[in-house]
Design a protein around this motif. Structure first.
Motif, PDB file in Angstrom:
ATOM      1  N   ASP A  10       0.779  -1.284  -0.153  1.00  0.00           N
ATOM      2  CA  ASP A  10      -0.188   0.120  -0.015  1.00  0.00           C
ATOM      3  C   ASP A  10       0.912   1.192   0.141  1.00  0.00           C
ATOM      4  OD1 ASP A  10       0.778  -0.449   2.706  1.00  0.00           O
ATOM      5  OD2 ASP A  10      -0.774   0.568   3.426  1.00  0.00           O
ATOM      6  N   GLU A  13       1.343   2.982  -3.819  1.00  0.00           N
ATOM      7  CA  GLU A  13       0.438   3.536  -4.632  1.00  0.00           C
ATOM      8  C   GLU A  13       0.347   5.117  -5.202  1.00  0.00           C
ATOM      9  OE1 GLU A  13      -1.999   1.947  -6.042  1.00  0.00           O
ATOM     10  OE2 GLU A  13      -2.097  -0.020  -4.472  1.00  0.00           O
ATOM     11  N   SER A  71       3.214   4.610   4.588  1.00  0.00           N
ATOM     12  CA  SER A  71       1.421   3.939   4.231  1.00  0.00           C
ATOM     13  C   SER A  71       0.619   4.953   4.126  1.00  0.00           C
ATOM     14  CB  SER A  71       1.307   2.770   5.212  1.00  0.00           C
ATOM     15  OG  SER A  71      -0.213   2.453   5.344  1.00  0.00           O
ATOM     16  N   VAL A  73      -2.402   4.748   4.459  1.00  0.00           N
ATOM     17  CA  VAL A  73      -3.528   4.131   5.387  1.00  0.00           C
ATOM     18  C   VAL A  73      -3.159   4.220   6.636  1.00  0.00           C
ATOM     19  CG1 VAL A  73      -4.951   2.186   6.110  1.00  0.00           C
ATOM     20  CG2 VAL A  73      -4.236   2.532   3.725  1.00  0.00           C
ATOM     21  N   GLY A 295      -6.461  -1.748  -5.626  1.00  0.00           N
ATOM     22  CA  GLY A 295      -5.323  -1.945  -5.282  1.00  0.00           C
ATOM     23  C   GLY A 295      -4.494  -2.903  -5.626  1.00  0.00           C
TER      24      GLY A 295
END
Length: 446
Positions: A10, A13, A71, A73, A295
């Motif tokens: 992730d 991205e 990340s 997230v 993703g």
């Protein structure tokens, strides 16, 4: 202990720029930001090479680097120890990175700056997490249960039409993907034609995309998944398709375009090639109006699903043509005597077909309909088989690997959508029947 590289995908991205540290020949350190890091496999990543700057100069002199990624997230940060291997300036990996970089550039207003010159391949020797505050990770959406259910569903399909319908239904029910289409490959013309779609006002069956155009065309040409997480005009289809659809002098003055289905402003796109025995059969395409909708896990799942779809198409293709070796004789059909004649116009230059001056189809599907109607008007014949069409020299199928059943499915759906006075009705595996509700007048054009 080094962490597994696949566990931090992730971070790649393109949401938060990476930071790269290198040293020059004089051991002077340099720090630079990178717009794109691409996961290659469990031991390699690719970094975007866009400028000949100090970082590039240092790497060519001393091929070791440190990379920090974050990340988007959780905010977790990681350090990667790298060694430079090579630069690729063409091929599947380069095209994949080029497409994703275009989306990132458009999203950040840097389309005129972010131009990929090469994909620098690095070996990852170590991945370590940096102690720092981080957010709790959200609930993980595992795509494997959906993939398993979809594969089991597809394995029960006995013909191409059922298979494609099941595929689109599984995308919706198992992966919550509301907009998708399946396109089959025409290798001789290096184009793809739409045979099935869902989530759109118009099905777009029969619409075409040349190899190399947009996300779908690049995925076909390079035979690799292409995924974009942000809106990008560079990979939009409205312009590219129209520029490549007019090609034959025989019908050059007549509009031959079937509109391609699709979202007006897709913010996430993914095209996955459908392969069987190393041969391109088509492309599976999905899109969404949300940024970063698909993703790496979605890419893995749909790539696996497309591989299974390709194997099923390959098996069903042979089964459909082998099933009708000795067709039972059918009584001749009745010629309709009532109603205004349906004028069927055929342009020999590209096998385009017009019904009462309205464009229907062209290419191999057009040649199939024209010769079926010729047999019908000459001898009132209405029953046909896939195998005999395969052997019919008038149709000029490109090669033995061409998916004839897909051509017939495309043709039957176009006729049904146009509510035409001629229809194709399936009567068994590898068998179909022509249904005519008006008198037919055939006109051959040069």
């Amino acid at each position: 202990m080094s962490l597994p590289l696949e566990g931090i995908r992730d971070c790649f991205e393109g949401v938060i720029p990476a930071t790269m540290a290198t040293t020059g020949a004089d051991a002077m350190p340099n720090i630079a930001y990178l717009s794109h890091v691409h996961y290659v496999d469990a031991h390699h990543i690719a970094l975007s090479y866009q400028f000949f700057n100090k970082t590039r100069q240092n790497i060519l002199a001393r091929p070791w680097a440190r990379l920090q990624v974050t990340s988007p997230v959780t905010g977790a940060q990681y350090h990667l120890a790298l060694s430079f291997l090579r630069t690729e300036t063409s091929g599947p990996l380069f095209e994949n990175m080029k497409a994703r970089l275009a989306g990132i550039a458009s999203h950040t207003g840097m389309s005129n700056v972010f131009r990929l010159l090469g994909a620098d391949i690095y070996r990852v020797h170590e991945v370590t997490q940096v102690p720092s505050p981080m957010l709790p990770a959200p609930a993980y959406r595992n795509p494997l249960p959906g993939l398993r259910a979809a594969v089991e569903t597809l394995a029960c399909c006995a013909d191409l039409e059922t298979l494609l319908a099941a595929m689109l239904d599984c995308l919706r029910s198992q992966f919550n993907i509301e907009h998708a289409m399946v396109l089959m490959a025409d290798g001789a013309r290096e184009r793809l034609y739409t045979v099935a779609s869902h989530g759109y006002e118009n099905s777009g069956v029969g619409s075409e995309i040349p190899y190399g155009q947009g996300v779908i065309g690049v995925a076909a040409r390079e035979r690799t998944p292409i995924r974009i997480g942000h809106m990008t005009s560079e990979y939009a289809y409205s312009r590219a398709i129209r520029e490549n659809l007019r090609e034959d002098d025989g019908a050059a003055v007549i509009e031959l375009e079937i509109p391609l289905p699709g979202l007006t402003d897709p913010h996430s796109q993914m095209a996955v090639p459908i392969l069987a025995c190393q041969r391109l059969l088509g492309v599976l395409y999905v899109e969404s109006g949300e940024d970063l909708r698909f993703g790496y896990d979605d890419e893995d799942a749909l790539a696996s699903l497309a591989s299974h779809l390709g194997a099923m198409i390959f098996l069903l293709q042979g089964a459909a043509e082998d099933a009708a070796d000795t067709p039972a004789p059918a009584p001749p059909g009745e010629l309709p005597r009532q109603g205004v004649p349906l004028v069927v116009r055929h342009f020999a230059s590209n096998d385009s077909i017009f019904l009462d001056e309205e464009y229907l189809i062209k290419g191999v599907a057009g040649a199939i309909l024209w010769n079926i109607l010729r047999d019908y008007t000459a001898s009132r014949r209405i029953a046909f088989t896939n195998r005999e069409l395969r052997l019919d020299g008038r149709i000029r199928l490109p090669d033995l690997a061409d998916n004839l059943e897909a051509r017939l499915l495309l043709l039957s759906r176009r006729l049904l959508e146009r509510q035409a006075a001629v229809q194709l009705q399936k009567t068994g595996r590898g068998k179909f029947q022509l249904c005519v509700s008006r008198p037919v007048q055939l006109l051959e054009q040069a």
